[in-house]
Design a protein around this motif. Structure first.
Motif, PDB file in Angstrom:
ATOM      1  N   GLN A  33       1.427  -1.009  -0.165  1.00 24.97           N
ATOM      2  CA  GLN A  33      -0.170  -0.185   0.105  1.00 24.97           C
ATOM      3  C   GLN A  33       0.414   0.863   0.362  1.00 24.97           C
ATOM      4  O   GLN A  33      -0.044   2.023  -0.663  1.00 24.97           O
ATOM      5  CB  GLN A  33      -0.870   0.176   1.335  1.00 24.97           C
ATOM      6  CG  GLN A  33      -1.892   1.139   1.308  1.00 24.97           C
ATOM      7  CD  GLN A  33      -2.504   0.662   2.721  1.00 24.97           C
ATOM      8  OE1 GLN A  33      -3.133   0.325   2.831  1.00 24.97           O
ATOM      9  NE2 GLN A  33      -2.927   2.809   3.622  1.00 24.97           N
ATOM     10  N   ARG A  34       2.114   1.592   0.980  1.00 20.92           N
ATOM     11  CA  ARG A  34       2.650   2.448   0.830  1.00 20.92           C
ATOM     12  C   ARG A  34       3.518   2.256  -0.417  1.00 20.92           C
ATOM     13  O   ARG A  34       3.284   3.904  -1.197  1.00 20.92           O
ATOM     14  CB  ARG A  34       3.515   2.471   1.954  1.00 20.92           C
ATOM     15  CG  ARG A  34       3.499   2.208   2.965  1.00 20.92           C
ATOM     16  CD  ARG A  34       3.044   3.751   3.910  1.00 20.92           C
ATOM     17  NE  ARG A  34       4.194   4.830   3.607  1.00 20.92           N
ATOM     18  CZ  ARG A  34       4.106   6.201   3.059  1.00 20.92           C
ATOM     19  NH1 ARG A  34       3.189   6.504   2.116  1.00 20.92           N
ATOM     20  NH2 ARG A  34       4.992   6.692   3.163  1.00 20.92           N
ATOM     21  N   TRP A  35       3.729   1.903  -1.311  1.00 23.72           N
ATOM     22  CA  TRP A  35       4.371   1.477  -2.744  1.00 23.72           C
ATOM     23  C   TRP A  35       3.432   1.897  -3.407  1.00 23.72           C
ATOM     24  O   TRP A  35       3.512   3.329  -4.253  1.00 23.72           O
ATOM     25  CB  TRP A  35       5.385   0.031  -3.102  1.00 23.72           C
ATOM     26  CG  TRP A  35       5.677   0.667  -4.236  1.00 23.72           C
ATOM     27  CD1 TRP A  35       5.854   0.039  -5.315  1.00 23.72           C
ATOM     28  CD2 TRP A  35       7.276   1.319  -4.445  1.00 23.72           C
ATOM     29  NE1 TRP A  35       6.802   0.474  -6.244  1.00 23.72           N
ATOM     30  CE2 TRP A  35       7.728   0.951  -5.696  1.00 23.72           C
ATOM     31  CE3 TRP A  35       7.939   2.037  -3.556  1.00 23.72           C
ATOM     32  CZ2 TRP A  35       8.791   1.534  -5.765  1.00 23.72           C
ATOM     33  CZ3 TRP A  35       9.046   2.277  -3.940  1.00 23.72           C
ATOM     34  CH2 TRP A  35       9.859   2.193  -4.547  1.00 23.72           C
ATOM     35  N   PHE A  36       2.236   1.120  -3.905  1.00 19.23           N
ATOM     36  CA  PHE A  36       1.504   1.828  -4.453  1.00 19.23           C
ATOM     37  C   PHE A  36       0.307   2.695  -4.259  1.00 19.23           C
ATOM     38  O   PHE A  36       0.113   3.227  -5.197  1.00 19.23           O
ATOM     39  CB  PHE A  36       1.058   0.303  -5.569  1.00 19.23           C
ATOM     40  CG  PHE A  36       1.342  -0.467  -6.003  1.00 19.23           C
ATOM     41  CD1 PHE A  36       2.110  -0.088  -7.237  1.00 19.23           C
ATOM     42  CD2 PHE A  36       2.350  -1.530  -5.050  1.00 19.23           C
ATOM     43  CE1 PHE A  36       2.648  -1.245  -7.766  1.00 19.23           C
ATOM     44  CE2 PHE A  36       2.600  -2.389  -5.886  1.00 19.23           C
ATOM     45  CZ  PHE A  36       3.519  -2.143  -6.864  1.00 19.23           C
ATOM     46  N   GLY A  37       0.022   3.183  -3.244  1.00 17.62           N
ATOM     47  CA  GLY A  37      -0.596   4.108  -3.160  1.00 17.62           C
ATOM     48  C   GLY A  37      -1.536   3.454  -2.096  1.00 17.62           C
ATOM     49  O   GLY A  37      -2.747   2.030  -2.356  1.00 17.62           O
ATOM     50  N   LEU A  38      -3.101   4.901  -1.880  1.00 14.08           N
ATOM     51  CA  LEU A  38      -4.265   3.691  -0.946  1.00 14.08           C
ATOM     52  C   LEU A  38      -5.368   2.840  -2.667  1.00 14.08           C
ATOM     53  O   LEU A  38      -6.397   2.937  -2.242  1.00 14.08           O
ATOM     54  CB  LEU A  38      -4.920   4.597  -0.622  1.00 14.08           C
ATOM     55  CG  LEU A  38      -3.951   4.924   0.949  1.00 14.08           C
ATOM     56  CD1 LEU A  38      -4.257   6.000   1.820  1.00 14.08           C
ATOM     57  CD2 LEU A  38      -5.381   3.822   1.881  1.00 14.08           C
ATOM     58  N   THR A  39      -4.281   3.095  -3.437  1.00 13.78           N
ATOM     59  CA  THR A  39      -5.172   2.784  -4.453  1.00 13.78           C
ATOM     60  C   THR A  39      -5.516   1.533  -4.485  1.00 13.78           C
ATOM     61  O   THR A  39      -6.996  -0.028  -4.823  1.00 13.78           O
ATOM     62  CB  THR A  39      -4.537   3.321  -6.107  1.00 13.78           C
ATOM     63  OG1 THR A  39      -5.526   2.528  -7.200  1.00 13.78           O
ATOM     64  CG2 THR A  39      -3.249   2.612  -6.502  1.00 13.78           C
ATOM     65  N   THR A  41      -6.693  -0.307  -2.260  1.00 11.13           N
ATOM     66  CA  THR A  41      -7.641  -0.359  -1.006  1.00 11.13           C
ATOM     67  C   THR A  41      -9.064  -0.489  -1.678  1.00 11.13           C
ATOM     68  O   THR A  41      -8.803  -0.206  -3.304  1.00 11.13           O
ATOM     69  CB  THR A  41      -8.116   0.957  -0.302  1.00 11.13           C
ATOM     70  OG1 THR A  41      -7.616   1.990  -0.892  1.00 11.13           O
ATOM     71  CG2 THR A  41      -6.490   0.668   0.268  1.00 11.13           C
ATOM     72  N   GLY A  42     -10.136  -0.708  -1.361  1.00 11.40           N
ATOM     73  CA  GLY A  42     -11.224  -0.666  -2.612  1.00 11.40           C
ATOM     74  C   GLY A  42     -12.150   1.048  -2.268  1.00 11.40           C
ATOM     75  O   GLY A  42     -12.701   1.633  -2.803  1.00 11.40           O
ATOM     76  N   GLY A 108      -2.455   9.202   4.058  1.00 12.17           N
ATOM     77  CA  GLY A 108      -2.156   8.725   2.595  1.00 12.17           C
ATOM     78  C   GLY A 108      -0.078   9.118   2.145  1.00 12.17           C
ATOM     79  O   GLY A 108       0.220   8.970   1.412  1.00 12.17           O
ATOM     80  N   ARG A 109      -0.349  10.110   3.482  1.00 11.03           N
ATOM     81  CA  ARG A 109       0.795  10.634   3.463  1.00 11.03           C
ATOM     82  C   ARG A 109       1.667  10.173   5.368  1.00 11.03           C
ATOM     83  O   ARG A 109       1.488  11.047   6.018  1.00 11.03           O
ATOM     84  CB  ARG A 109       1.636  12.031   3.368  1.00 11.03           C
ATOM     85  CG  ARG A 109       1.064  12.083   2.124  1.00 11.03           C
ATOM     86  CD  ARG A 109       2.809  10.945   1.161  1.00 11.03           C
ATOM     87  NE  ARG A 109       4.186  11.612   1.758  1.00 11.03           N
ATOM     88  CZ  ARG A 109       4.955  12.850   1.239  1.00 11.03           C
ATOM     89  NH1 ARG A 109       4.007  13.721   0.398  1.00 11.03           N
ATOM     90  NH2 ARG A 109       5.791  13.210   1.474  1.00 11.03           N
TER      91      ARG A 109
END
Lengths: 385, 259, 128
Positions: A33-39, A41-42, A108-109
């Motif tokens: 999740q940290r690498w690709f972002g919260l994308t 997640t649903g 997010g950050r």
């Protein structure tokens, strides 16, 4: 005292190993999740909070519910709770830690977390929430650890411990009130924009928290032989019953206001959750399951013969916890986003990554609780011998 | 005024000549990087003196025309992920009942229902998002613009929950992978922060109109100072019946609509 | 007596002046006025804002201050110690330093410092 957590039988270590595996899995999911972002997640543009914030809300409630044993024991000298009170306090510690970790997981950050303290903004409820949560965590950890240490040495606790415990009582109420205020002050999110949200939060928290405490004490009895006493559990069951009733009463008032007034904004979210909106009814089965299991468990708990029987008690408490977990987690948070500000009805399904992170955080909390309770049991059993 | 124009002219010609020569000799690549531009604000601005606002004449908005949104998204490197979940938008078109869900929905004329209505950040005078932000990463500027400090945003998305207009987008992933035609005159954002319309504060500072206002072929958008009774926008507000989105919430939007 | 008369003359002149100015104002309003609200200033980016030795040691503080004051208080003009003015923008730096594509990176990779400026802003490597 902490060394007592390092001695245990085979099943204890298997349990610890299992939790560590869950945590490791969660960490690797979080790394993704940290690498690709919260994308991963649903969550999305319209449903911008999901499983994480739902867990956060539920767990703040569990944390606050420690007051249901602390208050009667310390203010009203209800001796039945002598052995339960520290379990409640340590449950509060791990629940608070988990709720803070869920906030972190949702950010997010997260590397900028300290900005909340570097640029304190009293107009933001998050600022107050972080203050009360971290205060509550410290307060419970320090006071219960000091009480346990004193008990172990057979000396009266230090003079500062009692005032700290007294302070933790109103603090517990404030913790969950501020959490409700996170939601209840937002214009345009009509499911949350209700004055009854904070009272309802407290009621559901006390119901779910005490039910969970009963379950934990039964698990302890089963696994370690340390028994907090049937009398304590029965009293807790009564507390869970009436706070649970209060919760469903508040839910009923929400229904009345929404559907009798017939104001679209007020009823749309409830309609979506319980009956479906424009043919979309993702959460309808879940919400009815929650409602029915909640009401059924309260009926069971209302019957003295049933609440005194362990199997019925376990069943009712589990159903009540599950019911409130669905109601507060799934229903309240996700329902608040439907319909969106532009009247869109968007579905939300958590992804595997999101679920693994969630389980990982639960793992961390349960691991901490296991270690703390291990110490408690060791100290208490030592005294009993 | 004169001075500024002359300076601008001299600078542009000088730069043009230089770049032309350089490009001709193959030394300087054709260069469109934002050079130091004269900012309009010299001294520290007075808070509350100006309140920028926008008036959208929806009668002039032509069906199928996307020029304002395209200009906005291009000028600000707004990514296009081509999926609804990760979508980021600053300015976009919607049907009537989505933009004005609390306005009368019964027996609305077909003509009004067929039009499209622009949605963007309302730069509310009483903005719920700035109140919800725990770090003041989004804040009310001296000129009424609800600004974002992307350097400070922690990505908690409280502003998104607090905004009653759905005007905020979150960078669920690295936006740079989805900027198809990047410009060098405006920064991008990064993964994990919230973004939204900035009322073109980057253009205002150079004395230019917002990109959408400039791009509209029908002059449907009027931008100006709501605090100046003589501004074009105030004169139009005086002369027409206008609407704000969800006025009952008390957010006092700075974007107005002629229906 | 005399002073009262003077006052009258002064008041009438002021009113006339005001009216005349107003006419001009209206005249101006017919051509679309630029959105400028304050007078603009001459800005220079042909030379560095400070000596290289100072910049080497303190550029991070300078950039931090620029970032905060320009984004948050809207003060976009930097006045150097010698009185010359610059726009507070990374692009002011790039005005000269884009001539060396490795300008920021050489030192930062040597010092193992990883600022996040270029996640959003143009770096000398990306300047067209």
């Amino acid at each position: 005292m902490i060394e007592k957590a390092l001695k245990g039988n085979r099943s204890y270590w298997i349990w610890i190993a299992f939790l560590i595996a869950v945590i490791a899995n969660g960490l690797s999911a979080y790394d993704q999740q940290r690498w690709f972002g919260l994308t991963v997640t649903g969550m999305g543009r319209d449903i911008s909070w999901g499983l994480y914030i739902a867990q956060f809300t539920f767990l703040v409630g569990v944390a606050a519910s420690a007051v249901m044993v602390v208050l009667p024991y310390y203010l009203h000298h209800q001796k039945e709770f002598a052995k339960t009170v520290i379990i409640g306090e340590f449950m509060a510690v791990s629940a608070t830690l988990m709720s803070m970790l869920f906030i972190l997981a949702d950010m997010g950050r997260p590397d900028r977390l300290l900005n909340i303290m570097l640029y304190p903004s009293p107009h933001s409820m998050v600022f107050w929430d972080l203050l009360v949560l971290s205060g509550y965590l410290l307060m419970n950890l320090v006071s219960s650890w000091a009480m346990l240490g004193a008990e172990r040495k057979g000396v009266p606790p230090k003079a500062w411990v009692k005032p700290l415990i007294y302070l933790s009582i109103p603090w517990a109420f404030s913790v969950h009130t501020v959490t409700a205020f996170l939601y209840a002050g937002m214009p345009g999110r009509h499911l949350w924009l209700t004055a009854v949200l904070a009272p309802r939060f407290l009621a559901s928290a006390f119901a779910a928290g005490t039910a969970l405490l009963i379950l934990v004490s039964l698990i302890l009895k089963r696994t370690t032989g340390f028994d907090t006493g049937n009398e304590a559990r029965t009293k807790l069951a009564v507390l869970a019953t009436y706070t649970g009733l209060a919760n469903f009463f508040f839910l009923g008032t929400e229904f009345f206001t929404a559907f009798y007034s017939n104001v679209p904004a007020h009823k749309e979210s409830l309609q979506y959750l319980f009956f479906g909106l424009e043919g979309k009814c993702q959460f309808v089965p879940l919400m009815w399951f929650s409602l029915i299991s909640g009401v059924a468990s309260i009926i069971v708990l209302l019957v003295p013969a049933l609440r005194k029987s362990t199997p019925w008690l376990v069943g009712a408490c589990s159903a009540l916890v599950l019911s409130i977990w669905i109601d507060k987690g799934v229903g309240l948070i996700l329902g608040g986003f439907v319909p969106s500000p532009l009247q869109d009805i968007v579905q939300y399904t958590p992804t595997a990554t999101e679920i693994f992170v969630t389980l990982g955080i639960w793992g961390i909390g349960i691991l901490l609780l296991t270690l703390l309770l291990k110490v408690v049991v060791a100290v208490k059993m030592e005294k009993e011998q | 005024m004169m001075n500024e124009q002359r300076r601008e002219f001299i600078k542009k010609t000088a730069l043009g000549v230089l770049v032309g020569l350089g490009a001709a000799s193959g030394l300087v690549p054709a260069f469109s990087l934002e050079k130091t531009v004269l900012p309009v604000w010299d001294e520290k601005p007075v808070p509350g003196k100006i309140r920028w606002g926008m008036l959208i004449d929806t009668r002039k908005c032509k069906e199928g025309c996307q020029q304002c949104a395209a200009a906005c998204h291009h000028a600000h490197n707004v990514p296009d992920f081509r999926n609804k979940k990760d979508e980021i938008k600053w300015l976009w078109q919607n049907p009537y009942q989505k933009v004005f869900p609390t306005a009368s929905q019964q027996f609305v004329s077909k003509e009004i229902q067929d039009r499209s209505y622009l949605a963007l950040c309302n730069h509310c005078a009483e903005s719920p998002c700035t109140k919800a932000c725990p770090t003041e990463a989004t804040f009310k500027r001296w000129d009424g613009i609800v600004a974002m400090d992307y350097h400070r945003c922690i990505g908690c998305r409280f502003c998104m929950a607090a905004c009653p207009y759905g005007s905020r987008s979150f960078n669920w992933q690295d936006p740079r992978t989805a900027i198809h035609d990047p410009v060098t005159t405006y920064p991008t954002r990064e993964q994990g922060v919230v973004e939204k319309c900035n009322f073109c504060s980057d253009r205002l500072v150079k004395g230019q109109q917002p990109a959408c206002t400039e791009a509209c072929p029908e002059q449907a958008l009027t931008f100006g100072d709501l605090n100046d009774p003589r501004s074009d926008i105030r004169l139009l507000l005086e002369a027409n019946e206008t609407m704000q989105r969800k006025p009952e919430l008390g957010t006092k939007p700075s974007v107005f609509y002629i229906i | 007596m005399m002073s009262k008369k003077l006052l009258w003359i002064f008041a009438v002149t002021a009113m006339m002046l005001f009216a005349v100015l107003n006419v001009f104002r209206k005249g101006e309003a017919e051509t679309p006025p630029p959105l400028s609200v304050h007078k603009s200033v001459a800005i220079d980016s042909s030379k560095c804002i400070a000596p290289a030795s100072f910049m080497r040691a303190n550029h991070m503080q300078v950039l931090y201050e620029w970032r905060n004051s320009s984004v948050r208080t809207g003060n976009r003009v930097y006045i150097a110690s010698n009185g010359s003015k610059y726009e507070k923008s990374l692009n002011t730096c790039l005005g000269c330093h884009s001539n060396n594509r490795l300008f920021c990176f050489n030192c930062h990779s040597y010092a193992n410092v990883k600022p996040k400026c270029w996640n959003c802003h143009l770096s000398p490597m990306e300047t067209p």
